[in-house]
Design an enzyme around this catalytic site. Structure first.
Site, PDB file in Angstrom:
ATOM      1  N   THR A 269       5.274  -4.411   9.967  1.00 23.70           N
ATOM      2  CA  THR A 269       5.512  -3.919   8.422  1.00 23.70           C
ATOM      3  C   THR A 269       4.615  -2.675   8.223  1.00 23.70           C
ATOM      4  O   THR A 269       3.560  -2.622   9.139  1.00 23.70           O
ATOM      5  CB  THR A 269       4.986  -4.904   7.454  1.00 23.70           C
ATOM      6  OG1 THR A 269       4.580  -4.060   6.305  1.00 23.70           O
ATOM      7  CG2 THR A 269       3.522  -5.522   7.741  1.00 23.70           C
TER       8      THR A 269
ATOM      9  N   TYR B  37      -1.307 -10.283   4.188  1.00 21.90           N
ATOM     10  CA  TYR B  37       0.089  -9.996   4.696  1.00 21.90           C
ATOM     11  C   TYR B  37      -0.026  -9.080   5.918  1.00 21.90           C
ATOM     12  O   TYR B  37       0.712  -9.482   6.923  1.00 21.90           O
ATOM     13  CB  TYR B  37       1.021  -9.530   3.673  1.00 21.90           C
ATOM     14  CG  TYR B  37       2.260  -9.327   4.231  1.00 21.90           C
ATOM     15  CD1 TYR B  37       3.231 -10.172   4.479  1.00 21.90           C
ATOM     16  CD2 TYR B  37       2.514  -7.901   4.134  1.00 21.90           C
ATOM     17  CE1 TYR B  37       4.280  -9.690   5.456  1.00 21.90           C
ATOM     18  CE2 TYR B  37       3.946  -7.418   4.356  1.00 21.90           C
ATOM     19  CZ  TYR B  37       4.664  -8.350   5.043  1.00 21.90           C
ATOM     20  OH  TYR B  37       5.953  -7.971   5.817  1.00 21.90           O
TER      21      TYR B  37
END
Ligand code: UDP
Length: 329
Positions: A117, A141
């Site tokens: 990501t 995350y």
């Protein structure tokens, strides 16, 4: 030459399964259906309902289907949720990924493609951001994904497995043939939310902050169409199969749109002037992040086909209508 897709019943994973199938590849899906949908996996693709962190199950599958490549999508992906539940994220995204990689090494899997990501960059000092930028994730995350990148680097030095780490920017849109799309209930992503507002499925929407150091004060993101993203994985798979070295690539168009610009496009494509409220900043949002994509274009020869925000929004609108009618019907 079977490919295992974890999370193949989810948003990006289901587009990956379609792309693999369209390319004539043999594919098997492992998904626990926590956020994915059985209907999102075509009938002729085996779907094993289970946990990718279940070593016995995965080892048995790798053997039974003679899997040579793994594309690993299954993950928790909501940044604010990761702040509230870091251990849940480190368990699911990091610890279980370690287990999956161990099974892959044990079974002699040759190629591993990992969904990473743009969150690994945090709030970059320069845009477009290249893969060599300092990594400063701002959330559990982002860190849960970065730790897997590090594991793969170390594992690839010690074992024959080679990897492609793909760092996704903002994924949006739907399959151009209308076979899949973003179906998560209560989705929080901008284009999904704006499209729902345009269709009257929610009462308007909020803009989280207009006081950022950007041209119009709202956050800037790089929106990549989901089938183009799936194609990047196919390109990475072929690159690794042809003997390419392990690689890390950004996935985006290298073009930023502000939140206000995205909303304007959704209003113009839908023809609906829905209510927009300006609210405060959402914690953890970087002000601007845009992908440098020179590496993926040159190393993987990735050629995006849907680099057009109006088209992406149109696909998202069509999918949302279809989803709504499916629920109503
Ligand atoms: N955003 C917004 N309103 C919404 C959803 C998102 O203003 O209802 C903003 C969000 O603050 C961010 C951008 O849109 O600046 C993209 O957010 P999204 O959740 O789609 O993706 P992220 O960049 O957080 O992965």
């Amino acid at each position: 030459m079977t490919v295992l897709v974890t999370g193949g019943a989810g948003y990006i994973g289901s587009h990956m399964v379609l792309a693999l199938r369209d390319a004539g590849e043999r594919v098997v899906v492992l998904d626990n259906l926590s956020t994915g949908f059985r209907w999102a996996v075509p009938d002729d693709v085996p779907l094993i309902v289970g946990d990718f962190g279940d070593g016995d199950l995965v080892t048995e599958m790798l053997k039974r289907y003679q899997i040579e490549s793994i594309i690993h999508f299954a993950a928790k992906i909501v940044v604010p949720e990761s702040v509230a539940d870091p251990l849940g994220y480190y368990l699911n995204n990091t610890a279980k990924a370690r287990q999956l990689i161990e099974c892959a090494v044990g079974a002699g899997v040759g190629q591993f493609i990992f969904s990473s990501t743009a969150a690994v960059y945090g709030d970059p000092e320069q845009n477009p951001v290249t893969e060599d930028e300092t990594l400063k994730p701002m959330s559990p995350y982002g860190r849960s994904k970065l730790m897997v990148e590090w594991m793969l680097q170390d594992v690839a030095k010690a074992h024959p497995l080679r990897y492609a780490v793909l760092r996704y920017f903002n994924v949006a849109g739907a399959d151009p043939q209308g076979r899949s799309g973003q179906s998560t209930p209560n989705a929080t992503h901008l284009i999904k939310v704006a499209v729902q507002a345009a269709l009257g499925h929610r009462n308007g929407m909020d803009v989280f902050g207009t006081d950022y150091p950007t041209p119009d004060g709202s956050c800037v993101r790089d929106y990549i169409q989901v089938s183009d993203l799936a194609q990047a994985h196919l390109d990475a798979l072929n690159y690794l199969r042809e003997g390419g070295e392990s690689i890390t690539c950004n996935c985006g168009y290298s073009r930023g749109f502000s939140v206000l610009e995205v909303i304007a496009v959704v209003k113009s494509v839908s023809g609906v002037d829905f209510p927009v409220r300006i609210s405060g900043r959402r914690p953890g949002d970087p002000s601007a992040i845009v992908a440098g994509n020179a590496r993926i274009k040159s190393a993987l020869n990735w050629q995006p086909r849907y680099d057009d925000l109006k088209l992406i929004v149109d696909q998202a609108l069509n999918w949302e209508r279809r989803l709504h009618n499916r629920k109503a019907g």
